[in-house]
Design a protein around this motif. Structure first.
Motif: not given
Length: 188
Positions: A87, A52-53, A94, A161, A85, A90-91, A50
């Motif tokens: 986000k 995002y983080c 992206l 990101t 999570c 929902a990646s 992922c």
């Protein structure tokens, strides 16, 4: 749409099929029975992380006709054990967002319009401005003669990101360039 026959009424379907609670075959329509998850029609599954983080949750990216059709948590990931999570879940958006930009846009100082710029020109412009800012604000020594070797003209504000490796390399780049204002949402 035609009229619903009395044989198709939910209560009648419950009695006819023996589905006493109305949560099994009596509650599903032919359309629902024919639905298939996008993951079953994928050509291949690619393991990923992922973006995002800094946690690094594992993802399974489902690809059909060289297009990402679904992204789900990787159950084999020791970090996330198949969970994502909101986000991360929902990646896929992206990758497939209709508003995603695929070209460099540039707006001149005090300009009102965006203009397309080729990638090489954009990279060259950024590099020149980076070097000029570093040179203009370089501090070799402080007022007492102590060595500083830093610049106050460059700062870095990163986001999650990018993946951990990219954020790590950006941190190293800015540190090597002498920047001291380096911050990141992912807190490397």
């Amino acid at each position: 749409m035609g009229r619903l026959s009395t044989l198709q009424w939910p209560v009648v379907r419950q009695l006819r099929t023996g589905d006493r609670t109305g949560r099994g075959v009596a509650a599903t329509s032919p359309t629902t029975r024919d639905l298939q998850p996008r993951t079953t029609t994928a050509d291949r599954v690619v393991q990923s992380v992922c973006p995002y983080c800094a946690v690094g949750c594992g993802q399974q990216v489902y690809v059909k006709d060289e297009k990402v059709v679904q992204i789900e948590g990787d159950p084999d990931s020791p970090i996330s054990r198949g969970r994502l999570c909101p986000k991360g879940s929902a990646s896929e958006q992206l990758v497939n967002a209709p508003g995603r930009q695929y070209e460099v846009l540039y707006r001149k100082p005090r300009g009102t319009q965006w203009e397309r710029l080729d990638r090489d020109s954009a990279i060259e412009m950024i590099a020149q401005r980076f070097v000029q800012s570093r040179r203009n604000r370089w501090q070799e020594r402080d007022d007492e003669g102590r060595i500083l070797r830093r610049t106050m003209g460059i700062a870095s504000l990163g986001g999650a990101t990018l993946d951990n490796e990219e954020n790590y390399l950006i941190k190293k780049l800015f540190t090597a360039a002498g920047a001291i204002q380096i911050e990141n949402q992912a807190r490397i």
